[in-house]
Design an enzyme around this catalytic site. Structure first.
Site, PDB file in Angstrom:
ATOM      1  N   LYS A 242       1.013  -1.262   0.077  1.00  0.00           N
ATOM      2  CA  LYS A 242       0.114   0.033  -0.080  1.00  0.00           C
ATOM      3  C   LYS A 242       0.805   1.510   0.065  1.00  0.00           C
ATOM      4  CE  LYS A 242      -3.827  -2.514   2.544  1.00  0.00           C
ATOM      5  NZ  LYS A 242      -4.544  -2.391   3.769  1.00  0.00           N
TER       6      LYS A 242
ATOM      7  N   TYR B  65     -11.974  -3.349  -3.000  1.00  0.00           N
ATOM      8  CA  TYR B  65     -12.568  -3.170  -1.615  1.00  0.00           C
ATOM      9  C   TYR B  65     -14.221  -3.200  -1.416  1.00  0.00           C
ATOM     10  CZ  TYR B  65      -8.036  -2.564   0.876  1.00  0.00           C
ATOM     11  OH  TYR B  65      -6.929  -2.452   1.279  1.00  0.00           O
TER      12      TYR B  65
ATOM     13  N   PHE C 238     -15.251   2.549   8.295  1.00  0.00           N
ATOM     14  CA  PHE C 238     -13.924   2.838   7.908  1.00  0.00           C
ATOM     15  C   PHE C 238     -13.363   3.231   6.550  1.00  0.00           C
ATOM     16  CE2 PHE C 238     -13.619  -2.051   8.189  1.00  0.00           C
ATOM     17  CZ  PHE C 238     -13.130  -2.187   7.069  1.00  0.00           C
TER      18      PHE C 238
ATOM     19  N   ARG D 162      -0.773 -14.423   4.080  1.00  0.00           N
ATOM     20  CA  ARG D 162      -1.816 -13.760   5.285  1.00  0.00           C
ATOM     21  C   ARG D 162      -0.902 -14.076   6.528  1.00  0.00           C
ATOM     22  NH1 ARG D 162      -6.405 -10.911   4.450  1.00  0.00           N
ATOM     23  NH2 ARG D 162      -7.360 -11.842   6.375  1.00  0.00           N
TER      24      ARG D 162
ATOM     25  N   THR E  15      -4.581  -7.646  11.080  1.00  0.00           N
ATOM     26  CA  THR E  15      -4.906  -6.368  10.501  1.00  0.00           C
ATOM     27  C   THR E  15      -4.412  -5.163  11.233  1.00  0.00           C
ATOM     28  OG1 THR E  15      -6.902  -7.479   9.384  1.00  0.00           O
ATOM     29  CG2 THR E  15      -6.651  -4.934   9.482  1.00  0.00           C
TER      30      THR E  15
ATOM     31  N   ASN F 261      -1.394  -0.302   7.093  1.00  0.00           N
ATOM     32  CA  ASN F 261      -0.647  -1.421   7.633  1.00  0.00           C
ATOM     33  C   ASN F 261       0.034  -2.158   6.579  1.00  0.00           C
ATOM     34  OD1 ASN F 261      -3.029  -2.259   6.221  1.00  0.00           O
ATOM     35  ND2 ASN F 261      -3.746  -3.374   7.639  1.00  0.00           N
TER      36      ASN F 261
ATOM     37  N   GLU G  72      -9.336 -10.713  -7.527  1.00  0.00           N
ATOM     38  CA  GLU G  72      -8.546  -9.649  -7.192  1.00  0.00           C
ATOM     39  C   GLU G  72      -7.464  -9.689  -8.317  1.00  0.00           C
ATOM     40  OE1 GLU G  72      -7.374  -9.631  -3.234  1.00  0.00           O
ATOM     41  OE2 GLU G  72      -9.200  -9.410  -2.348  1.00  0.00           O
TER      42      GLU G  72
HETATM   43  P1  IDP Z   1      -7.268  -7.427   6.174  1.00  0.00           P
HETATM   44  O1  IDP Z   1      -6.348  -6.462   5.046  1.00  0.00           O
HETATM   45  O2  IDP Z   1      -6.326  -7.989   7.114  1.00  0.00           O
HETATM   46  O3  IDP Z   1      -7.664  -8.465   5.203  1.00  0.00           O
HETATM   47  P2  IDP Z   1      -9.730  -6.328   6.398  1.00  0.00           P
HETATM   48  O4  IDP Z   1     -10.815  -6.531   7.518  1.00  0.00           O
HETATM   49  O5  IDP Z   1     -10.102  -6.921   4.889  1.00  0.00           O
HETATM   50  O6  IDP Z   1      -8.261  -6.559   6.781  1.00  0.00           O
HETATM   51  O7  IDP Z   1      -9.717  -4.633   6.063  1.00  0.00           O
HETATM   52  C1  IDP Z   1      -9.080  -3.949   4.542  1.00  0.00           C
HETATM   53  C2  IDP Z   1      -8.507  -3.020   5.079  1.00  0.00           C
HETATM   54  O8  IDP Z   1      -8.986  -1.884   5.742  1.00  0.00           O
HETATM   55  C3  IDP Z   1      -7.179  -3.251   6.395  1.00  0.00           C
HETATM   56  O9  IDP Z   1      -6.116  -3.816   5.707  1.00  0.00           O
HETATM   57  C4  IDP Z   1      -6.980  -1.855   6.857  1.00  0.00           C
HETATM   58  O10 IDP Z   1      -6.195  -1.141   5.965  1.00  0.00           O
HETATM   59  C5  IDP Z   1      -8.311  -1.245   6.773  1.00  0.00           C
HETATM   60  N1  IDP Z   1      -9.264  -1.326   8.100  1.00  0.00           N
HETATM   61  C6  IDP Z   1      -9.916  -2.437   8.365  1.00  0.00           C
HETATM   62  N2  IDP Z   1     -10.399  -2.223   9.660  1.00  0.00           N
HETATM   63  C7  IDP Z   1      -9.972  -0.951  10.084  1.00  0.00           C
HETATM   64  C8  IDP Z   1     -10.517   0.097  11.086  1.00  0.00           C
HETATM   65  O11 IDP Z   1     -11.044  -0.654  12.044  1.00  0.00           O
HETATM   66  N3  IDP Z   1      -9.881   1.146  10.910  1.00  0.00           N
HETATM   67  C9  IDP Z   1      -9.246   1.566  10.029  1.00  0.00           C
HETATM   68  N4  IDP Z   1      -8.858   0.836   8.856  1.00  0.00           N
HETATM   69  C10 IDP Z   1      -9.393  -0.321   9.012  1.00  0.00           C
HETATM   70 MG    MG Z   2      -9.185  -8.254   3.625  1.00  0.00          MG
END
Ligand code: IDP
Ligand code: MG
Length: 135
Positions: A10, A50, A58, A86, A92, A113, A127
């Site tokens: 990212k 997404y 979020f 993963r 996350t 992240n 994807e």
């Molecule tokens: P992942 O990337 O670990 O699969 P997902 O739940 O699919 O996590 O969420 C996609 C992305 O959205 C995350 O990687 C992160 O950048 C962002 N994200 C997820 N949950 C939150 C949150 O509670 N606050 C802010 N950003 C979030």
């Molecule tokens: Mg995800």
């Protein structure tokens, strides 16, 4: 079983100069790079990527973040690559991710992240088709 998965480094990874560090971890694990491209995406591409999250609270700041500068899109391949990526990425939330993982070692944020990895074979197929339609 060999699998392919979509990985995004990212915009925080590019901005912080961590592309080499993160790619090294995938390479050192033994995964192969099938495709890799620096790209700046628009909001429509973020919404497609997404799709499962567009209604979440979020999402608006996430959308702004992933369109804020160049990112690196990759297709990575190897035995059980989806789960392996993963696991390397970590949880996350970078604040909670285990040390030894990319997020656990290098991120202190729930949003910024560093990495994305497809979460299932169905997601990987969708994807990869979205980011690299010619593969
Ligand atoms: P992942 O990337 O670990 O699969 P997902 O739940 O699919 O996590 O969420 C996609 C992305 O959205 C995350 O990687 C992160 O950048 C962002 N994200 C997820 N949950 C939150 C949150 O509670 N606050 C802010 N950003 C979030
Ligand atoms: Mg995800």
């Amino acid at each position: 079983m060999s699998q392919r998965t979509l990985v995004l480094l990212k915009p925080d990874t590019v901005r912080r100069g961590l592309v080499g560090e993160v790619v090294s971890r995938f390479e050192a694990k033994g995964l192969g790079i099938v495709a890799m491209e620096l790209r700046t995406i628009d909001g429509d591409q973020a919404d497609r990527h997404y799709a499962e999250h567009v209604e979440r609270d979020f999402y608006p700041p996430l959308r702004a973040f992933v369109t804020s500068g160049p990112l690196v899109a990759m297709v990575v391949e190897g035995d059980e690559a989806i789960e392996v990526v993963r696991a390397l990425n970590g949880a996350t939330d970078g604040r909670k991710a285990a040390p030894g993982t990319i997020r656990g070692d290098l991120s202190l944020s729930n949003r910024e992240n560093l990495v994305h990895g497809s979460d299932s074979p169905e997601s990987a197929e969708r994807e990869i088709g979205l980011w690299f339609p010619n593969l």
